[in-house]
Design an enzyme around this catalytic site. Structure first.
Site, short mmCIF file in Angstrom:
data_model
loop_
_atom_site.label_atom_id
_atom_site.label_comp_id
_atom_site.label_asym_id
_atom_site.label_seq_id
_atom_site.Cartn_x
_atom_site.Cartn_y
_atom_site.Cartn_z
N HIS A 63 0.86 -1.19 0.00
CA HIS A 63 0.00 0.00 0.00
C HIS A 63 0.89 1.24 0.00
O HIS A 63 2.01 1.23 0.56
CB HIS A 63 -0.93 -0.01 1.22
CG HIS A 63 -2.11 -0.91 1.03
ND1 HIS A 63 -2.81 -1.47 2.09
CD2 HIS A 63 -2.73 -1.35 -0.11
CE1 HIS A 63 -3.81 -2.20 1.62
NE2 HIS A 63 -3.78 -2.15 0.30
N ASP A 65 1.14 4.02 1.51
CA ASP A 65 1.69 4.64 2.72
C ASP A 65 2.88 3.89 3.29
O ASP A 65 3.51 4.33 4.25
CB ASP A 65 0.60 4.82 3.79
CG ASP A 65 -0.10 3.53 4.18
OD1 ASP A 65 -0.11 2.59 3.38
OD2 ASP A 65 -0.63 3.46 5.31
N HIS A 139 -4.14 -8.92 6.30
CA HIS A 139 -4.53 -7.58 5.87
C HIS A 139 -5.36 -7.73 4.59
O HIS A 139 -5.72 -8.84 4.21
CB HIS A 139 -3.26 -6.74 5.64
CG HIS A 139 -3.50 -5.28 5.47
ND1 HIS A 139 -4.42 -4.57 6.21
CD2 HIS A 139 -2.95 -4.36 4.61
CE1 HIS A 139 -4.41 -3.31 5.85
NE2 HIS A 139 -3.54 -3.16 4.87
N HIS A 266 1.28 3.50 13.72
CA HIS A 266 0.36 3.42 12.61
C HIS A 266 -1.03 3.90 13.00
O HIS A 266 -2.04 3.22 12.79
CB HIS A 266 0.30 1.98 12.06
CG HIS A 266 -0.25 1.89 10.66
ND1 HIS A 266 -1.59 1.77 10.40
CD2 HIS A 266 0.36 1.90 9.44
CE1 HIS A 266 -1.79 1.71 9.10
NE2 HIS A 266 -0.61 1.79 8.49
#
Length: 303
Positions: A63, A65, A139, A266
């Site tokens: 992802h 980020d 995830h 996070h």
């Protein structure tokens, strides 16, 4: 011995004063970077540890980020004077992701070696005494948790070596765990070394639900850096939907795994005041702390 720095603590997008989640480990002059979202090079520059010694970059998943800062980081490493090869590792897809991101950083003064980590628990030796363990977690895309383990050698018994008439020049070989032959007699390391000694263990886990295998994976860690996307238990349904954790869930993993210390990281962009919810972690695992930008810890072997 092993220096750890949490470079950023944000999830999804950087905020003023909060960079995206990333961690760097320094061991014997060599550095390993975990994740590299946009702006990671800025907070690393603020830390002052330099760029040239980064020899491994590990991705948990792909992802944006966690990976969008790679081109700038690679250029910063090159500008710092690195010419030795650099390794980038991550779950399946690392080749395509790195090729795509480096389109805008095509000329580097060092080679990039890529290692695709299969979605199963495994160990990679990075350099002498420094091992990386990986564990697949849960995830919305393939994702890995990482564990750094620093080995500690067994204590050498010189008196025993002398009693066996082993010449001093051969002692180093035995200390490395290799057997030697002297005057026709084989001497094994077990004959001159003490029992195994505990090393150093640091685990880094972000973007996942609290899956059961994590408990044994982090067992006994000196430091567990774990995502706490949401501070309030009322966000459980959202955490389950997007593959994230609550403060209390991260703390439960820390408690069950018997780790020494937990750093939460996070944070959701909506979690603007995580300090309001640290109690939700500490009621489960008292040695829980909120991760902060450039929070550092020095870890050494214990007697």
């Amino acid at each position: 011995m092993l220096d750890i720095c949490l470079l950023g603590t944000g999830g999804t997008m950087p905020l003023p004063g909060r960079w995206l989640t990333s961690m760097i480990a320094s061991y014997k002059g060599r550095m390993t970077l975990m994740d590299c979202g946009e702006g990671t090079q800025i907070t690393l520059k603020m830390l002052g540890w330099g760029f040239k010694a980064i020899e491994t970059i590990c991705f948990t998943h792909y992802h944006a980020d966690h990976v969008a800062g790679l081109p700038g980081m690679l250029l910063a490493i090159g500008n710092a004077g690195r010419t030795e090869p650099l390794t980038i590792m991550g779950p399946p897809g690392v080749f395509e992701v790195v090729r795509g991101l480096t389109v805008i950083a095509p000329y580097l003064p060092y080679d990039i070696k890529m290692t695709e980590v299969s979605i199963q628990r495994q160990t990679t030796r990075v350099n002498e005494g420094f091992h990386l363990h990986t564990l697949p977690v849960q995830h919305t895309v393939p994702c890995l948790a990482y564990c750094i383990e620093i080995e500690r050698g067994r204590k050498f018994n010189p008196q025993q070596a002398q009693a066996l008439a082993v010449p001093v020049p051969l002692w180093k070989t035995l200390q490395k765990g290799e057997e030697v032959v002297h005057e026709g007699e084989t001497v094994t390391p077990d004959m001159v070394l003490g029992p195994p000694r505990r090393g150093i263990k640091v685990c880094y886990c972000t973007d996942t639900r609290p899956v059961e295998p994590l408990v044994s994976f982090i067992e006994g860690a000196d430091l567990f850096i774990c995502e706490g996307m949401y501070g309030e238990d009322g966000f459980l349904e959202k955490a389950e939907e997007h593959g994230h954790m609550l403060f209390s869930e991260a703390a439960s993993l820390a408690q069950r795994g018997g780790v020494k210390e937990l750093w939460l990281t996070h944070y959701s962009p909506s979690l603007t005041e995580p300090e309001q919810y640290i109690g939700n972690a500490r009621v489960v695992f008292p040695n829980s702390f909120l991760g902060e930008e450039r929070m550092t810890k020095h870890l050494a072997f214990q007697n």
